[in-house]
Design a protein around this motif. Structure first.
Motif, PDB file in Angstrom:
ATOM      1  N   GLY A  15     -25.525  93.139   4.305  1.00 30.01           N
ATOM      2  CA  GLY A  15     -24.435  92.534   5.066  1.00 30.01           C
ATOM      3  C   GLY A  15     -24.773  91.093   5.379  1.00 30.01           C
ATOM      4  N   VAL A  16     -24.599  90.228   4.366  1.00 29.41           N
ATOM      5  CA  VAL A  16     -25.046  88.837   4.502  1.00 29.41           C
ATOM      6  C   VAL A  16     -23.927  87.806   4.333  1.00 29.41           C
ATOM      7  N   GLN A  17     -22.686  88.268   4.148  1.00 29.32           N
ATOM      8  CA  GLN A  17     -21.565  87.333   4.097  1.00 29.32           C
ATOM      9  C   GLN A  17     -20.678  87.574   5.306  1.00 29.32           C
ATOM     10  N   GLY A  18     -20.100  86.482   5.825  1.00 24.62           N
ATOM     11  CA  GLY A  18     -19.221  86.573   6.983  1.00 24.62           C
ATOM     12  C   GLY A  18     -19.969  86.676   8.307  1.00 24.62           C
ATOM     13  N   VAL A  19     -21.268  86.394   8.283  1.00 20.44           N
ATOM     14  CA  VAL A  19     -22.092  86.496   9.501  1.00 20.44           C
ATOM     15  C   VAL A  19     -22.862  85.203   9.792  1.00 20.44           C
ATOM     16  N   ALA A  42     -19.993  86.184  -5.605  1.00 19.68           N
ATOM     17  CA  ALA A  42     -18.800  87.024  -5.667  1.00 19.68           C
ATOM     18  C   ALA A  42     -19.102  88.495  -5.394  1.00 19.68           C
ATOM     19  N   ASP A  43     -20.336  88.930  -5.651  1.00 17.70           N
ATOM     20  CA  ASP A  43     -20.694  90.343  -5.450  1.00 17.70           C
ATOM     21  C   ASP A  43     -21.083  90.673  -4.011  1.00 17.70           C
ATOM     22  N   GLY A  44     -20.968  89.701  -3.103  1.00 17.44           N
ATOM     23  CA  GLY A  44     -21.300  89.931  -1.695  1.00 17.44           C
ATOM     24  C   GLY A  44     -22.715  89.543  -1.316  1.00 17.44           C
ATOM     25  N   SER A  45     -23.504  89.135  -2.288  1.00 19.57           N
ATOM     26  CA  SER A  45     -24.874  88.695  -2.002  1.00 19.57           C
ATOM     27  C   SER A  45     -24.885  87.204  -1.660  1.00 19.57           C
ATOM     28  N   VAL A  73     -29.899  92.744   6.251  1.00 20.07           N
ATOM     29  CA  VAL A  73     -30.481  92.473   4.937  1.00 20.07           C
ATOM     30  C   VAL A  73     -31.062  93.765   4.369  1.00 20.07           C
ATOM     31  N   SER A  74     -30.644  94.106   3.156  1.00 18.45           N
ATOM     32  CA  SER A  74     -31.201  95.293   2.523  1.00 18.45           C
ATOM     33  C   SER A  74     -32.245  94.959   1.472  1.00 18.45           C
ATOM     34  N   ASP A  75     -32.187  93.745   0.878  1.00 13.08           N
ATOM     35  CA  ASP A  75     -33.195  93.376  -0.119  1.00 13.08           C
ATOM     36  C   ASP A  75     -33.252  91.865  -0.272  1.00 13.08           C
ATOM     37  N   VAL A  76     -34.448  91.383  -0.583  1.00 16.02           N
ATOM     38  CA  VAL A  76     -34.674  89.970  -0.898  1.00 16.02           C
ATOM     39  C   VAL A  76     -35.495  89.950  -2.179  1.00 16.02           C
ATOM     40  N   LYS A  77     -34.924  89.421  -3.238  1.00 14.46           N
ATOM     41  CA  LYS A  77     -35.633  89.316  -4.513  1.00 14.46           C
ATOM     42  C   LYS A  77     -35.840  87.843  -4.826  1.00 14.46           C
ATOM     43  N   ALA A  78     -37.079  87.487  -5.151  1.00  9.77           N
ATOM     44  CA  ALA A  78     -37.402  86.093  -5.456  1.00  9.77           C
ATOM     45  C   ALA A  78     -38.090  86.016  -6.805  1.00  9.77           C
ATOM     46  N   GLU A  79     -37.736  84.985  -7.550  1.00 12.03           N
ATOM     47  CA  GLU A  79     -38.434  84.715  -8.806  1.00 12.03           C
ATOM     48  C   GLU A  79     -38.731  83.227  -8.869  1.00 12.03           C
TER      49      GLU A  79
END
Length: 94
Positions: A15-19, A42-45, A73-79
């Protein structure tokens, strides 16, 4: 003297958009002296590019997990990212 910069492309899900997540992330990045950008997808991320010292990028990667009040936040992926040029500031991309 040359300073080595770390760069990461990051994808934050949950839940990271609209907040207010992007504004919060920009404030955190500026506190840490990072450059780059943050944007809604567009996918909400939320996606981000963070560039700075190893300590600052590491701190920001940890901070992405907390987010602003109201986020979940449910996940944070970094590359690691390769850069053609380094931005001079940190901005919200629309």
């Amino acid at each position: 003297m040359t300073t080595s910069l770390d760069a990461f492309r990051v994808r934050i899900t949950g839940g990271v958009q609209g907040v207010g997540y992007r504004a919060w992330a920009r404030g955190q990045a500026l506190q840490l002296g990072l450059t780059g950008w943050v944007r809604n997808e567009a996918d909400g991320s939320v996606s981000a590019l963070i560039i700075g010292s190893q300590g600052a990028t590491g701190s920001m990667l940890e901070r992405f997990w907390s987010g602003p009040a109201g986020s979940s936040v449910s996940d944070v992926k970094a590359e690691e990212a390769t850069l053609d040029e380094v931005p001079s500031d940190f901005r919200i991309v629309r």
